[in-house]
Design an enzyme around this catalytic site. Structure first.
Site, PDB file in Angstrom:
ATOM      1  N   LYS A 104       0.840  -1.217   0.000  1.00 40.81           N
ATOM      2  CA  LYS A 104       0.000   0.000   0.000  1.00 40.81           C
ATOM      3  C   LYS A 104       0.872   1.264   0.000  1.00 40.81           C
ATOM      4  O   LYS A 104       0.678   2.170  -0.806  1.00 40.81           O
ATOM      5  CB  LYS A 104      -0.933   0.020   1.232  1.00 40.81           C
ATOM      6  CG  LYS A 104      -1.826  -1.208   1.341  1.00 40.81           C
ATOM      7  CD  LYS A 104      -2.742  -1.133   2.552  1.00 40.81           C
ATOM      8  CE  LYS A 104      -2.058  -1.137   3.901  1.00 40.81           C
ATOM      9  NZ  LYS A 104      -1.316  -2.398   4.211  1.00 40.81           N
ATOM     10  N   ARG A 147     -10.188   0.964   8.242  1.00 37.85           N
ATOM     11  CA  ARG A 147      -9.810  -0.376   8.684  1.00 37.85           C
ATOM     12  C   ARG A 147     -10.922  -1.061   9.467  1.00 37.85           C
ATOM     13  O   ARG A 147     -10.765  -2.220   9.842  1.00 37.85           O
ATOM     14  CB  ARG A 147      -8.580  -0.276   9.589  1.00 37.85           C
ATOM     15  CG  ARG A 147      -7.273  -0.536   8.869  1.00 37.85           C
ATOM     16  CD  ARG A 147      -6.162  -0.148   9.806  1.00 37.85           C
ATOM     17  NE  ARG A 147      -5.003  -0.963   9.672  1.00 37.85           N
ATOM     18  CZ  ARG A 147      -3.858  -0.534   9.123  1.00 37.85           C
ATOM     19  NH1 ARG A 147      -3.762   0.662   8.637  1.00 37.85           N
ATOM     20  NH2 ARG A 147      -2.817  -1.329   9.075  1.00 37.85           N
ATOM     21  N   ARG A 182      11.598  -4.986   5.494  1.00 40.46           N
ATOM     22  CA  ARG A 182      11.404  -3.581   5.120  1.00 40.46           C
ATOM     23  C   ARG A 182      12.330  -2.640   5.902  1.00 40.46           C
ATOM     24  O   ARG A 182      12.553  -2.797   7.093  1.00 40.46           O
ATOM     25  CB  ARG A 182       9.951  -3.186   5.411  1.00 40.46           C
ATOM     26  CG  ARG A 182       9.737  -1.681   5.288  1.00 40.46           C
ATOM     27  CD  ARG A 182       8.315  -1.260   5.390  1.00 40.46           C
ATOM     28  NE  ARG A 182       7.573  -1.923   6.432  1.00 40.46           N
ATOM     29  CZ  ARG A 182       6.252  -1.955   6.470  1.00 40.46           C
ATOM     30  NH1 ARG A 182       5.548  -1.377   5.522  1.00 40.46           N
ATOM     31  NH2 ARG A 182       5.640  -2.568   7.449  1.00 40.46           N
ATOM     32  N   ARG A 188      10.867  -0.164  11.369  1.00 42.97           N
ATOM     33  CA  ARG A 188       9.755   0.105  12.286  1.00 42.97           C
ATOM     34  C   ARG A 188       9.761  -0.879  13.442  1.00 42.97           C
ATOM     35  O   ARG A 188      10.091  -2.044  13.272  1.00 42.97           O
ATOM     36  CB  ARG A 188       8.420  -0.013  11.527  1.00 42.97           C
ATOM     37  CG  ARG A 188       8.072   1.239  10.771  1.00 42.97           C
ATOM     38  CD  ARG A 188       6.951   1.077   9.789  1.00 42.97           C
ATOM     39  NE  ARG A 188       5.806   0.306  10.251  1.00 42.97           N
ATOM     40  CZ  ARG A 188       4.720   0.095   9.504  1.00 42.97           C
ATOM     41  NH1 ARG A 188       4.641   0.617   8.282  1.00 42.97           N
ATOM     42  NH2 ARG A 188       3.711  -0.609   9.962  1.00 42.97           N
ATOM     43  N   ARG A 202      -0.653  -8.565  13.175  1.00 42.67           N
ATOM     44  CA  ARG A 202      -1.248  -7.539  12.297  1.00 42.67           C
ATOM     45  C   ARG A 202      -2.038  -8.201  11.167  1.00 42.67           C
ATOM     46  O   ARG A 202      -3.096  -7.706  10.766  1.00 42.67           O
ATOM     47  CB  ARG A 202      -0.149  -6.614  11.742  1.00 42.67           C
ATOM     48  CG  ARG A 202       0.335  -5.619  12.802  1.00 42.67           C
ATOM     49  CD  ARG A 202       1.708  -5.036  12.509  1.00 42.67           C
ATOM     50  NE  ARG A 202       1.827  -4.418  11.220  1.00 42.67           N
ATOM     51  CZ  ARG A 202       2.995  -4.224  10.593  1.00 42.67           C
ATOM     52  NH1 ARG A 202       4.124  -4.604  11.166  1.00 42.67           N
ATOM     53  NH2 ARG A 202       3.019  -3.638   9.432  1.00 42.67           N
TER      54      ARG A 202
HETATM   55  P1  AP5 Z   1       4.828  -1.593   1.989  1.00 43.60           P
HETATM   56  O1  AP5 Z   1       4.472  -0.868   0.758  1.00 43.60           O
HETATM   57  O2  AP5 Z   1       5.538  -0.850   3.062  1.00 43.60           O
HETATM   58  O3  AP5 Z   1       3.547  -2.370   2.536  1.00 43.60           O
HETATM   59  P2  AP5 Z   1       2.224  -1.813   3.217  1.00 43.60           P
HETATM   60  O4  AP5 Z   1       1.072  -2.496   2.591  1.00 43.60           O
HETATM   61  O5  AP5 Z   1       2.224  -0.323   3.238  1.00 43.60           O
HETATM   62  O6  AP5 Z   1       2.444  -2.442   4.637  1.00 43.60           O
HETATM   63  P3  AP5 Z   1       2.373  -1.821   6.097  1.00 43.60           P
HETATM   64  O7  AP5 Z   1       3.082  -2.828   6.964  1.00 43.60           O
HETATM   65  O8  AP5 Z   1       2.881  -0.420   6.138  1.00 43.60           O
HETATM   66  O9  AP5 Z   1       0.875  -1.839   6.342  1.00 43.60           O
HETATM   67  P4  AP5 Z   1       0.165  -1.812   7.677  1.00 43.60           P
HETATM   68  O10 AP5 Z   1      -1.205  -1.635   7.194  1.00 43.60           O
HETATM   69  O11 AP5 Z   1       0.407  -2.952   8.564  1.00 43.60           O
HETATM   70  O12 AP5 Z   1       0.881  -0.578   8.436  1.00 43.60           O
HETATM   71  P5  AP5 Z   1       0.390   0.885   8.763  1.00 43.60           P
HETATM   72  O13 AP5 Z   1       1.573   1.748   8.800  1.00 43.60           O
HETATM   73  O14 AP5 Z   1      -0.750   1.270   7.907  1.00 43.60           O
HETATM   74  O15 AP5 Z   1       5.725  -2.852   1.559  1.00 43.60           O
HETATM   75  C1  AP5 Z   1       6.301  -3.696   2.550  1.00 43.60           C
HETATM   76  C2  AP5 Z   1       7.697  -4.159   2.075  1.00 43.60           C
HETATM   77  O16 AP5 Z   1       7.544  -5.009   0.920  1.00 43.60           O
HETATM   78  C3  AP5 Z   1       8.604  -3.001   1.630  1.00 43.60           C
HETATM   79  O17 AP5 Z   1       9.913  -3.293   2.053  1.00 43.60           O
HETATM   80  C4  AP5 Z   1       8.493  -2.972   0.105  1.00 43.60           C
HETATM   81  O18 AP5 Z   1       9.702  -2.525  -0.508  1.00 43.60           O
HETATM   82  C5  AP5 Z   1       8.192  -4.441  -0.233  1.00 43.60           C
HETATM   83  N1  AP5 Z   1       7.272  -4.585  -1.350  1.00 43.60           N
HETATM   84  C6  AP5 Z   1       6.168  -3.818  -1.641  1.00 43.60           C
HETATM   85  N2  AP5 Z   1       5.536  -4.287  -2.738  1.00 43.60           N
HETATM   86  C7  AP5 Z   1       6.246  -5.394  -3.133  1.00 43.60           C
HETATM   87  C8  AP5 Z   1       6.090  -6.323  -4.215  1.00 43.60           C
HETATM   88  N3  AP5 Z   1       5.094  -6.215  -5.115  1.00 43.60           N
HETATM   89  N4  AP5 Z   1       6.981  -7.337  -4.312  1.00 43.60           N
HETATM   90  C9  AP5 Z   1       8.001  -7.454  -3.413  1.00 43.60           C
HETATM   91  N5  AP5 Z   1       8.216  -6.594  -2.376  1.00 43.60           N
HETATM   92  C10 AP5 Z   1       7.337  -5.578  -2.250  1.00 43.60           C
HETATM   93  O19 AP5 Z   1      -0.211   0.701  10.236  1.00 43.60           O
HETATM   94  C11 AP5 Z   1       0.628   0.421  11.340  1.00 43.60           C
HETATM   95  C12 AP5 Z   1      -0.211   0.337  12.599  1.00 43.60           C
HETATM   96  O20 AP5 Z   1      -0.859   1.606  12.847  1.00 43.60           O
HETATM   97  C13 AP5 Z   1      -1.352  -0.694  12.541  1.00 43.60           C
HETATM   98  O21 AP5 Z   1      -0.911  -1.980  12.896  1.00 43.60           O
HETATM   99  C14 AP5 Z   1      -2.323  -0.080  13.563  1.00 43.60           C
HETATM  100  O22 AP5 Z   1      -1.920  -0.366  14.886  1.00 43.60           O
HETATM  101  C15 AP5 Z   1      -2.184   1.411  13.347  1.00 43.60           C
HETATM  102  N6  AP5 Z   1      -3.140   1.938  12.365  1.00 43.60           N
HETATM  103  C16 AP5 Z   1      -2.858   2.466  11.141  1.00 43.60           C
HETATM  104  N7  AP5 Z   1      -3.975   2.860  10.510  1.00 43.60           N
HETATM  105  C17 AP5 Z   1      -5.002   2.568  11.350  1.00 43.60           C
HETATM  106  C18 AP5 Z   1      -6.407   2.707  11.248  1.00 43.60           C
HETATM  107  N8  AP5 Z   1      -6.987   3.219  10.148  1.00 43.60           N
HETATM  108  N9  AP5 Z   1      -7.170   2.287  12.297  1.00 43.60           N
HETATM  109  C19 AP5 Z   1      -6.596   1.770  13.424  1.00 43.60           C
HETATM  110  N10 AP5 Z   1      -5.275   1.604  13.580  1.00 43.60           N
HETATM  111  C20 AP5 Z   1      -4.471   1.999  12.550  1.00 43.60           C
END
Ligand code: AP5
Length: 225
Positions: free
Chosen positions: A21, A96, A135, A168, A179
């Protein structure tokens, strides 16, 4: 005659941790001029700043759970009020929960808008733990990298030349599994919500980063023109 889009596009990227994402939202921001709006990034900034919301969110994020709807909605509303989002947004990691999806529908309805497109990045759970655990990001500009799939050239950030990288605190295998479980229990049901609203598209996000970007751009371009 082609339809003219009169309201800013509101795009949602749905998908579990590691689905890509953030990677894809940043690429769309650069290529199409949309604004990436990541609730994860906003919450991490609140944690780093030591705000009351950040202090309440910290332990929940480290345990792989969801921060309360109340905190997330307040942070999101504040960000949506900024003038730059008027050019269109990519919501990364929001909504979410059912409550967040309903609140977003109401917020957009206030200005006669709706969700333009919700794109589900479809991936295999098993691969996601490895993606998250590998990552890291440039400490200077935030560009994202991966130990295997996207390595910085010559040890320096390809974008800004920075040589410091950070990881992170929630990117360990145990928290990543939690997660993923949280995603399936509370967020995956939103796929049906957006299918019912007629705005859902599904994308094979097990392809490499460039192929996902190509397919995503093809889906997004028609709704922002
Ligand atoms: P990346 O693009 O970073 O993946 P992502 O989908 O953004 O994954 P996240 O781990 O950031 O998502 P998340 O939803 O758990 O975290 P968030 O910060 O939103 O890619 C990951 C890795 O893979 C990278 O190294 C990249 O280079 C590689 N990659 C990407 N695409 C690839 C491909 N096609 N092939 C190979 N490699 C690839 O949330 C964190 C925390 O915040 C949550 O756990 C929660 O506690 C809280 N939070 C956030 N939003 C909310 C909400 N709306 N409500 C409640 N709590 C929330």
């Amino acid at each position: 005659m082609s339809e003219v889009c009169t309201t800013p596009a509101v795009l949602i990227l749905l998908g579990p941790p590691g689905a890509g994402k953030g990677t894809q939202a940043r690429m769309l921001e650069e290529t199409l001029g949309l604004i990436q709006l990541s609730t994860g990034d906003l919450l991490r900034a609140a944690v780093a700043a030591g705000t009351p919301a950040g202090m309440a969110a910290k332990s929940v994020m480290e345990a792989g759970g969801l921060v309360s709807d109340e905190i997330v909605l307040e942070i999101l509303r504040d960000r949506m009020m900024q003038p730059d989002v008027q050019s269109g947004v990519i919501l990364d990691g929001f909504p979410r929960t059912d409550v967040q999806a309903s609140a977003l529908d109401l917020l957009l309805a206030e200005t006669g808008q709706g969700v333009s497109l919700a794109i589900s990045l479809e991936v295999d759970d098993e691969a996601m733990v490895a993606r998250v655990a590998g990552r890291h990001t440039c400490a200077k500009c935030g560009e994202g990298y991966h130990d295997t799939f996207k390595r910085p050239t010559n040890g320096a950030c390809d974008k800004c030349g920075g040589t410091e990288f950070k990881r992170r605190s929630d990117d360990n295998a145990d928290t990543a599994r939690q997660r993923l479980a949280t995603y399936h229990a509370q967020t995956a049901p939103l796929i049906a919500h957006y299918a019912g609203a007629g705005v859902l598209r599904r994308l094979d996000a097990m392809q490499d980063i460039a192929a996902v970007s190509r397919d995503l751009t093809r889906m997004v371009e028609p709704v922002i023109r």
